[in-house]
Design an enzyme around this catalytic site. Structure first.
Site, mmCIF file in Angstrom:
data_model
loop_
_atom_site.group_PDB
_atom_site.id
_atom_site.type_symbol
_atom_site.label_atom_id
_atom_site.label_comp_id
_atom_site.label_asym_id
_atom_site.label_seq_id
_atom_site.Cartn_x
_atom_site.Cartn_y
_atom_site.Cartn_z
ATOM 1 N N LYS A 1 -10.053 -2.228 8.757
ATOM 2 C CA LYS A 1 -10.334 -0.845 8.368
ATOM 3 C C LYS A 1 -9.509 -0.528 7.123
ATOM 4 C CE LYS A 1 -9.205 3.143 8.573
ATOM 5 N NZ LYS A 1 -9.032 4.166 7.450
ATOM 6 N N CYS B 1 5.803 1.019 -0.305
ATOM 7 C CA CYS B 1 6.594 1.358 0.884
ATOM 8 C C CYS B 1 8.046 0.939 0.738
ATOM 9 C CB CYS B 1 5.968 0.747 2.140
ATOM 10 S SG CYS B 1 5.771 -1.043 2.079
ATOM 11 N N GLU C 1 10.356 10.076 2.559
ATOM 12 C CA GLU C 1 9.546 9.166 1.761
ATOM 13 C C GLU C 1 8.576 9.980 0.908
ATOM 14 O OE1 GLU C 1 7.278 4.933 2.352
ATOM 15 O OE2 GLU C 1 6.882 6.474 3.858
ATOM 16 N N GLU D 1 4.032 -2.028 10.259
ATOM 17 C CA GLU D 1 4.912 -2.064 9.086
ATOM 18 C C GLU D 1 4.745 -0.705 8.439
ATOM 19 O OE1 GLU D 1 6.168 -1.709 5.676
ATOM 20 O OE2 GLU D 1 4.524 -2.999 5.015
#
Length: 498
Positions: A191, A302, A400, A267
């Protein structure tokens, strides 16, 4: 690759033919509902394509196709050397279509086409080749037993692997999951992020051309709350590999408990620290890599080194160097080889970044950037932005941002730097700059992260595992260790007459 001009890339982009259907059981198909969603170029705001919007019904079809393929052994029981040959051909096909694959990611999510053409697409081919080469070099075990007993320990594929991947490296993240899972003999239902489905769909077509059998590699574009959730809750998915936000990773862990206890390998987020000590003799190299570590891919990484801890005695000198580098990295058309930074993936992400910037103006010293800009009067672009003298407790240093925003925080001692670096819910990566070998090893030992890069940033390779600790998740991509995620240990104990 680098000899293509801006006009060359634009001409190639104008001639692109996008795959827009879901890829299920070896063919492209519309979503059962008939729904589509727009894939939008964030550099221009233009609709690239209308892509099939899959939901749980389509996921059911894809998982069923993957299960049939797994059970009849068309891939799962194929000889390792034969699987190897197919995946090597896929790697070659990616290289043969390098310009197209690079353009798909650049147009879809705004990254520089030169980066996609020199890093992402070649990296995808490399990782498929690496796992292909590994297939026939992974040995099973014979456990120590007494006379009359033979205990075989084998690694066997799990079955159907669901993979949900983010938009920041669409082709690479699809590859990181799929290459290892396919190499191990699993079927895959991928996906892609709704912001960037196009390269995954083309990858599926290339996989079929390479000889991956029908049903083994399926792609279901759609939204996280529908297609992604359906994969997470599916009772016939054996493993779910995920890269994305920490909040969504937690949802997939919940979905596992609510369904069939499928393995989940998350992750997730990061807020990676970069520690620069005064005994770093090459401050220019540190500045170069600090800028790269936060501004590459528009900061949409990330493991981006978004927290820069600098020993106080060199802070002003390093910040001055960083300002010069940031001002030379202004956003431009992603298809222009002269551009130093591309577009932010979409309007929502752009607005989120700017909210952090506007709040930071009141709490820290904005030394460069801080503006949303346009290229040719349109698009989602944000200047490379640096805040100095940021408080360690400021959201700029805690949350973040996933954009080109660097927070500079001074420190006075090694213990102080390590304590602040570790004081985060995340633990994905870190960098250390020092010419003192003992300090490099000592600080690396103390940092609670998955990867520590010394005198560089964000080091990775096919040979080394990538993943984090704490709320950065516990999944590992790359290296032979990634195969652990997609296989189970199976013991066969044989008693024989001795």
């Amino acid at each position: 690759m680098l000899d293509l001009t801006h006009q060359d890339w634009k001409a190639r982009a104008a001639a692109m033919d996008f795959r827009t259907g879901a890829f299920i059981d070896g063919r492209f198909t519309d979503a059962l509902s008939g729904k589509t969603f727009d894939s939008i170029n964030p550099a221009t705001g233009e609709v690239l394509a209308r892509v099939a919007e899959c939901d749980s019904a389509d996921v059911d079809l894809a998982v069923a196709a993957g299960r049939r393929a797994f059970e009849d052994g068309r891939w799962s029981r194929m000889a390792p050397g034969d699987r190897k040959a197919v995946l090597l051909k896929l790697a070659d096909l990616i290289r043969a279509n390098l310009h197209e694959m690079a353009l798909l990611d650049s147009l879809d999510m705004g990254k520089l086409v030169t980066d996609a053409a020199t890093v992402d697409a070649p990296g995808s081919a490399h990782f498929f080749q690496w796992y292909a080469e590994a297939i026939d070099k992974i040995y099973d075990e014979v456990a120590p037993t007494g006379p009359g007993d033979l205990a075989l320990v084998r690694r066997v594929p799990l079955g159907v692997v669901g993979a949900v991947v983010p938009w920041n490296f669409p082709l690479d993240m699809a590859t990181w999951k799929s290459a290892a899972a396919l190499a191990a003999g699993n079927s895959v239902v991928l996906k892609p992020a709704e912001q960037s489905p196009l390269s995954a769909l083309r990858l599926a077509e290339l996989a079929a051309e390479a000889g991956v059998p029908d049903g083994v590699f399926n792609v279901v574009p759609g939204f996280g709350a529908t297609a992604g959730k359906a994969l997470g809750l599916h009772m016939d998915v054996d493993c779910l590999a995920f890269t994305g936000s920490t909040a969504t990773g937690k949802l997939f862990m919940q979905y596992s408990g609510q369904s069939n206890l499928k393995q989940v390998w998350p992750e997730t987020g990061g807020k990676s620290p970069n520690l620069v000590f005064a005994d770093c003799e090459d401050l220019d190299a540190a500045a170069d890599m600090a800028a790269f570590g936060i501004f590459f891919n528009q900061g949409e990484v990330c493991s981006a080194n978004s927290r820069l801890y600098v020993e106080r005695s060199i802070k002003d000198a390093l910040v001055e160097k960083l300002i010069a580098r940031a001002e030379a990295m202004q956003p431009g058309d992603p298809l222009d080889p002269a551009s130093k930074m591309g577009a932010i993936v979409d309007e929502r992400q752009t607005q989120g970044i700017m909210r952090f910037v506007e709040a930071g103006r009141k709490s820290a010293d904005l030394v460069t950037g801080g503006q949303r800009v346009q290229v040719d009067g349109r698009g989602c672009f944000v200047q490379p932005t640096i805040f100095s003298d940021v408080s360690h407790d400021d959201p700029l240093a805690r949350d973040e941002i996933f954009g080109p925003v660097l927070s500079v925080i001074p420190f006075d001692s090694e213990d102080d730097a390590v304590a602040m670096a570790n004081d985060s819910i995340y633990g994905l990566a870190a960098s250390v700059w020092t010419d003192n070998l003992s300090r490099a090893c000592r600080v690396a030992d103390r940092l609670n992260v998955g990867t520590v890069s010394v005198n560089t940033v964000d080091a990775l390779s096919a040979q080394t595992p990538f993943g984090g600790m704490k709320q950065s998740g516990f999944g590992r991509d790359l290296s032979l260790h990634a195969l652990d995620k997609y296989t189970a240990l199976k013991t066969t104990w044989i008693k024989y007459r001795s």
